[in-house]
Design an enzyme around this catalytic site. Structure first.
Site, short mmCIF file in Angstrom:
data_model
loop_
_atom_site.label_atom_id
_atom_site.label_comp_id
_atom_site.label_asym_id
_atom_site.label_seq_id
_atom_site.Cartn_x
_atom_site.Cartn_y
_atom_site.Cartn_z
N HIS A 1 -3.02 30.96 25.73
CA HIS A 1 -3.07 30.06 26.89
C HIS A 1 -3.95 28.86 26.56
O HIS A 1 -4.92 28.99 25.80
CB HIS A 1 -3.63 30.81 28.11
CG HIS A 1 -3.51 30.02 29.36
ND1 HIS A 1 -4.44 29.06 29.71
CD2 HIS A 1 -2.57 29.99 30.33
CE1 HIS A 1 -4.07 28.50 30.85
NE2 HIS A 1 -2.93 29.05 31.24
N GLY B 1 -0.21 29.11 38.06
CA GLY B 1 -1.65 29.35 38.16
C GLY B 1 -2.10 29.39 39.60
O GLY B 1 -1.90 30.38 40.31
N GLY B 2 -2.68 28.28 40.07
CA GLY B 2 -3.28 28.21 41.40
C GLY B 2 -2.42 28.81 42.51
O GLY B 2 -2.91 29.59 43.34
N TRP C 1 -3.66 34.69 37.35
CA TRP C 1 -4.77 34.59 38.33
C TRP C 1 -6.03 34.01 37.72
O TRP C 1 -7.00 33.75 38.44
CB TRP C 1 -5.08 35.96 38.92
CG TRP C 1 -4.00 36.55 39.78
CD1 TRP C 1 -2.75 36.03 40.03
CD2 TRP C 1 -4.08 37.78 40.51
NE1 TRP C 1 -2.05 36.86 40.87
CE2 TRP C 1 -2.84 37.95 41.18
CE3 TRP C 1 -5.05 38.76 40.66
CZ2 TRP C 1 -2.57 39.06 41.99
CZ3 TRP C 1 -4.78 39.86 41.46
CH2 TRP C 1 -3.56 40.00 42.12
N GLU D 1 3.36 24.83 28.53
CA GLU D 1 2.40 24.34 29.54
C GLU D 1 1.70 23.10 28.99
O GLU D 1 0.72 23.22 28.25
CB GLU D 1 1.32 25.40 29.81
CG GLU D 1 1.79 26.57 30.60
CD GLU D 1 0.62 27.22 31.36
OE1 GLU D 1 0.82 27.53 32.55
OE2 GLU D 1 -0.46 27.40 30.79
P1 13P Z 1 -1.54 25.70 37.65
O1 13P Z 1 -0.28 26.27 38.18
O2 13P Z 1 -2.73 25.91 38.55
O3 13P Z 1 -1.38 24.29 37.20
O4 13P Z 1 -1.92 26.54 36.31
C1 13P Z 1 -0.99 26.60 35.30
C2 13P Z 1 -1.45 27.61 34.32
O5 13P Z 1 -2.36 27.36 33.53
C3 13P Z 1 -0.82 28.93 34.37
O6 13P Z 1 -1.12 29.66 33.23
#
Ligand code: 13P
Length: 263
Positions: free
Chosen positions: A93, A235-236, A9, A165
């Site tokens: 992260h 994420g989003g 989040w 990521e």
């Molecule tokens: P998004 O899914 O918004 O691209 O974010 C990825 C993220 O950083 C999850 O830790």
């Protein structure tokens, strides 16, 4: 194998909003035996949510922690303090690495602290756009892995998750680009080979590797079907209940079809 869908989040929702949102997730996210669902709210929401969530439906993760267990470290939160409130902790992260300048040494200590306290570290790794265009992907993610896992024991590697990521794919990065499945597949091969090199073939095969970066319910099938991918760090879209629930549903379908194939 079980899939992992982890929602990060980031710095969104206050305690009250977090509680309302979890009530919404409780009604939308399917409970599946073949998917481990984890949500990572802000630290302040962990305690109330730890009393609210149904653990059969989802678990809690922290977005970070400090690597000492206690002491004069104003403003920090240790893995020891997270015991009983969270089961998972994101470590390294890309926003911690790039916005807060966390280095590999700190990240290594954090992985150890999380394991020492009986929680599951989700070690996040990934290259920037420049590192990719310089042809450094193998080198960068290899180094992040070696450094992050350096002090992990052979008997602990089973408890570690890796999240790949690529920084350029994160929805909030400058110009996010959706990776091709073959980009992810290539990175997963590097990750598994590196883990195998450090901990043996079985560990390289068994370690759970998640993909993160702009995952939504429309592309989840593509990304979760990449060979060697065991889940997603979202994420989003983890803040939009039908999106997050849709991703969990797709993960369950893919886990089922893989299990059917193995029989
Ligand atoms: P998004 O899914 O918004 O691209 O974010 C990825 C993220 O950083 C999850 O830790």
């Amino acid at each position: 194998m079980k899939k992992f869908i982890i929602g990060n989040w980031k710095m969104h929702l206050n305690v009250h909003e977090a509680s309302l949102f979890v009530a919404k997730l409780a009604q939308t996210v399917p409970t599946k035996r073949n998917v481990e669902v984890v949500i990572c709210p802000s630290f302040i929401a962990l305690q109330p949510l730890s009393l609210q969530i149904n653990y059969r439906q989802m678990k809690l993760g922290a977005q970070d922690c400090y690597w000492r267990d206690s002491g004069a470290f104003t403003g920090e939160i240790s893995a020891t303090q997270l015991r009983g409130l969270a089961q998972y902790v994101l470590v390294g992260h890309s926003e911690r690495r790039h916005v807060f300048d966390e280095d590999d040494r700190e990240i290594r200590f954090k992985v150890q602290a999380v394991l020492r306290n009986g929680l599951v570290p989700v070690l996040c790794i990934g290259e920037t756009a420049t590192e990719r265009s310089d042809g450094d992907v193998e080198h960068i993610i290899g180094d992040q892995l070696v450094s992050g896992l350096l002090n992990v024991g052979a008997d602990q590697i089973d408890e570690v998750l890796i999240a790949y990521e690529p920084v350029w794919a994160i929805s909030t990065s400058d110009k996010p680009i959706l990776p091709e499945p073959q980009d992810i597949e290539a990175a997963v091969k590097i990750i598994r080979a590196q883990v195998a090199h450090m901990f043996g073939r079985e560990a390289g095969k068994n370690i759970a590797v998640l993909y993160g970066g702009s995952v939504d319910k429309d592309n989840a099938r593509t990304y979760l079907s990449v060979d060697g991918i065991d889940g997603a760090l979202v994420g989003g879209k983890s803040l939009i209940a039908p999106e997050f629930a849709g991703i969990v549903e797709i993960a369950s379908e893919i886990a089922k079809s893989e299990a059917d194939k193995d029989e």
